[in-house]
Enzyme design. Sequence first.
Site, short mmCIF file in Angstrom:
data_model
loop_
_atom_site.label_atom_id
_atom_site.label_comp_id
_atom_site.label_asym_id
_atom_site.label_seq_id
_atom_site.Cartn_x
_atom_site.Cartn_y
_atom_site.Cartn_z
N SER A 138 -5.57 -2.80 -4.16
CA SER A 138 -4.64 -2.97 -3.05
C SER A 138 -3.25 -2.45 -3.42
O SER A 138 -3.11 -1.28 -3.77
CB SER A 138 -4.61 -4.45 -2.63
N ASP B 277 -10.00 -3.89 1.64
CA ASP B 277 -9.15 -4.28 0.52
C ASP B 277 -9.97 -4.72 -0.71
O ASP B 277 -10.81 -5.61 -0.63
CB ASP B 277 -8.27 -5.45 0.98
#
Length: 386
Positions: free
Chosen positions: A104, A241
């Site tokens: 991320s 993510d």
Amino acid sequence: MCGPTAVDRAVAPVSQSTTDPALIAPPPDGAGGMLITMGEARARVADTIRDRAATTGDRTPLTLRVLVLSAGGQYGAYGAGFLTGWSQNARTPRPAFDLVTGVSAGAILSVVAQAGPRFDPLLSPWNGLDEPSVLRRIRGPGLLRAPALSDPAPLERLIRTQLSDDLIAALGARDTDGARTLISAVDLESTRAQVFDLGALAGSNLPIDRKRDCLTETLLASAAVPGLFPPRNIDGRLYYDGGLRDQLFLASVDAARDEVARETGRQVTVEARVVLNGALDLPDGPVRDTLPDYFLRAFRILGDEVLRNSVSRVIDFAAKRPHWRLSGVVGQVDLAACGDSALAFDACVTGALFRQGLADGRAVPIDWLGPAELGALALSPGAGTE
């Protein structure tokens, strides 16, 4: 292969992706693809250790230097500041790493961290990064058919600016020298975390614009916060993510260490530095009566829980292995002056985080936390129990 934004498969896209919609074949001339298995990750890390062994004496102990960059949304500003300050440290400046991993926000930071300190100015946009620089919220009737609450086009532009020709070349050169850059994203359909080798992609024979396209899509996939951003389409698969599964991953590193230690008869130590882009301290206060505010608070709770669990797993993993040395820093900053913002990226918050990270990186000595201290933070009262 990299494709357009994933929502093209099902519903109207939030925005037209600037990525070339043509499918991208594996890099030619044996460069290999960017999506790799855990076994391939182990093999590449083992090759790195072998390369280091070839440049030293026969019985010299070896140290594998690993940098782990966690997720954290706007808390990535702390990591950006810390990396910048660490490069400037008068006593112990930031070293070159054999392996950089990130998920991320940590994935976005990873390419600069691996490319080298001369690219640190590319981290400066994190200082005071605001929401319009990262996303455009979808409002009105369009929200009913949108695949996410916001459009990540501003973040895509930011990443593309970071991925200059020089940075991509430097990242590829580091990979040629044996330094790996591995990030993760979660395959939405298989629900498994997948590893992407950004260094191999940067060092491939693809045209520079295609490299930038694929690097951008992969970083966007690793940072595609569910609900906030749409998933991304890479090789016909949908990715979200990387922090959904594990915010701190050290893919097959210990297996590679064991393999080379047996081959060479040498002691091989892993020195892992962890930058936690999160305070391990959730906001405590009322939530405004809007869907985005409800979602943002829920996302912060989920992210905090995953980060704590990741820290605990990594500490437990390292504690059982005598050849591991683990230490880390945590973005703990007093943000009272910024209030409890409903923004996903608040300029006051990111500015304060960047400045604190800069100071922590420059500090002599750097206040590295050991496993026990990191574990105590992960199990602090903020973990959700009274």
